[in-house]
Design an enzyme around this catalytic site. Structure first.
Site, mmCIF file in Angstrom:
data_model
loop_
_atom_site.group_PDB
_atom_site.id
_atom_site.type_symbol
_atom_site.label_atom_id
_atom_site.label_comp_id
_atom_site.label_asym_id
_atom_site.label_seq_id
_atom_site.Cartn_x
_atom_site.Cartn_y
_atom_site.Cartn_z
ATOM 1 N N ARG A 102 0.882 -1.174 0.000
ATOM 2 C CA ARG A 102 0.000 0.000 0.000
ATOM 3 C C ARG A 102 0.918 1.222 0.000
ATOM 4 N NH1 ARG A 102 -5.370 1.484 1.828
ATOM 5 N NH2 ARG A 102 -5.377 3.470 2.943
ATOM 6 N N HIS A 154 -7.374 1.571 -6.826
ATOM 7 C CA HIS A 154 -7.660 0.863 -5.566
ATOM 8 C C HIS A 154 -8.512 -0.366 -5.898
ATOM 9 C CE1 HIS A 154 -7.897 0.124 -1.440
ATOM 10 N NE2 HIS A 154 -8.541 1.181 -0.992
ATOM 11 N N GLN A 199 -10.468 -2.521 -3.111
ATOM 12 C CA GLN A 199 -11.680 -1.881 -2.604
ATOM 13 C C GLN A 199 -12.856 -2.119 -3.531
ATOM 14 O OE1 GLN A 199 -12.362 0.112 0.325
ATOM 15 N NE2 GLN A 199 -14.408 -0.336 -0.467
ATOM 16 N N ASP A 248 -16.423 9.565 -1.581
ATOM 17 C CA ASP A 248 -15.194 9.280 -0.845
ATOM 18 C C ASP A 248 -14.782 10.564 -0.136
ATOM 19 O OD1 ASP A 248 -12.911 8.067 0.105
ATOM 20 O OD2 ASP A 248 -11.908 7.920 -1.837
ATOM 21 N N CYS A 260 -15.995 4.103 0.878
ATOM 22 C CA CYS A 260 -14.906 3.174 1.203
ATOM 23 C C CYS A 260 -14.302 3.431 2.573
ATOM 24 C CB CYS A 260 -13.832 3.217 0.124
ATOM 25 S SG CYS A 260 -12.950 4.785 -0.004
ATOM 26 N N ARG A 305 -14.375 -6.226 2.599
ATOM 27 C CA ARG A 305 -12.962 -6.157 2.237
ATOM 28 C C ARG A 305 -12.279 -7.490 2.574
ATOM 29 N NH1 ARG A 305 -10.160 -1.415 1.760
ATOM 30 N NH2 ARG A 305 -8.522 -2.828 1.032
#
Length: 305
Positions: A107, A134, A137, A222, A261, A289
């Site tokens: 990450r 991403h 996600q 987001d 998210c 997730r």
């Protein structure tokens, strides 16, 4: 070698297979304690290295529990506690970790880093987040949408706010899974033409929040200011007309669902009445997730697709 840097690395058929696998494995664990290993332990003996150059809650915990439930183990390290944080190259790190573990999840900020990691590693590399995409996600988001009873082909997803990495992966998913994305973003914060092109004609950008949400099955936003971004006040002013409110949600379909998210800033990108309301699926999305990561790992090891 199966790397999972973007959704296209797997393709639509493999993503569909991941979703089916995640649904089945999640159902098979109903009522079990989280730490119990899946009955078939498909990744027994495998070790996942997790490298974090950016802070994390969901990615860290979900991947750690994912490999454990699949029967494997993990090694977690922040870049600052590795030689990577003192100037050792991504390439050298990839080669070294490949001699210790069976897969690497990283990450980080620059997408070029995960590409270099994948180019130099001799084990699968997974993109846990970069500034460009991403994908993990979005597999969880698609799983949540399917679990809500909605079919992906023909679905309308409305995005409100920043044209960021999450939107880029949603647009990529739209092209692969045959649903439509209408993104409402302020001037100066729209997705790139390259990101829109990932949608294969199914992704569109508009300037009005209402136009995006009208008739939508799913509404997504987001946080407006991501980790490390400057000029927060200027960006928040530009984003304010795109806040998800109860009135805006009323423009979507009556059974529309809300996704985020996380982490969320109630009162900024979304009001508390929406994110904590009956249309919100954020807690299911967050749990998913874990289930999504398990299927991504299994795909990387050739057990799916």
């Amino acid at each position: 070698m199966r790397h999972f840097l973007n959704l296209t690395d797997a393709g639509g058929d493999a993503i569909a297979a991941m979703l089916t696998d995640a649904i089945d494995r999640k159902a098979a664990r109903a009522g079990w304690p989280r730490g119990r290993v899946d009955a078939d332990a498909p990744l027994a003996g495998h070790t996942l290295a997790m490298v974090f150059e950016k802070n994390s809650t969901r990615t860290r915990f979900s991947f750690d529990m994912a490999i454990r439930q699949l029967g494997g183990t993990s090694i977690v390290a922040d870049a600052g506690s590795m030689q990577l944080g003192r100037g050792e190259t991504i390439a050298d790190t990839a080669r070294i970790l490949s001699g210790y573990v069976d897969a690497i999840m990283i990450r980080t900020d620059d997408h070029a880093k995960v590409e270099e990691m994948a180019a130099c590693a001799s084990v699968p590399v997974i993109n846990g987040l970069t500034d460009a995409s991403h994908p993990c996600q979005i597999v969880a988001d698609l799983l949540t949408i399917v679990e809500s009873g909605k079919s992906l082909p023909g679905l309308k997803l409305a995005w409100l706010g920043d044209g960021n990495n999450v939107l880029a992966s949603i647009m990529e998913a739209a092209g692969l899974m045959h649903f439509d994305v209408v993104a409402a973003c302020p001037q100066g914060f729209q997705p790139s033409d390259e990101d829109v092109a990932l949608g294969m004609g199914r992704a569109h950008v508009v300037g009005s929040a209402r136009e995006a949400v009208e008739g939508a099955d799913i509404v997504v936003t987001d946080t407006w200011v991501s980790m490390g971004q400057d000029e927060a006040e200027t960006k928040i002013r530009a984003m304010t007309p795109f806040q998800v409110t109860e009135a805006l949600m009323s423009e979507a379909k009556g059974d529309a669902k809300f996704l985020h998210c996380l982490p969320a800033h109630r009162g900024e990108e979304v009001v508390a009445e929406v994110i904590d309301g009956p249309q919100s699926l954020i807690w299911q999305e967050a749990e998913n997730r874990l289930h999504a990561q398990k299927s991504i790992l299994r795909w990387c090891f050739g057990q799916i697709g």
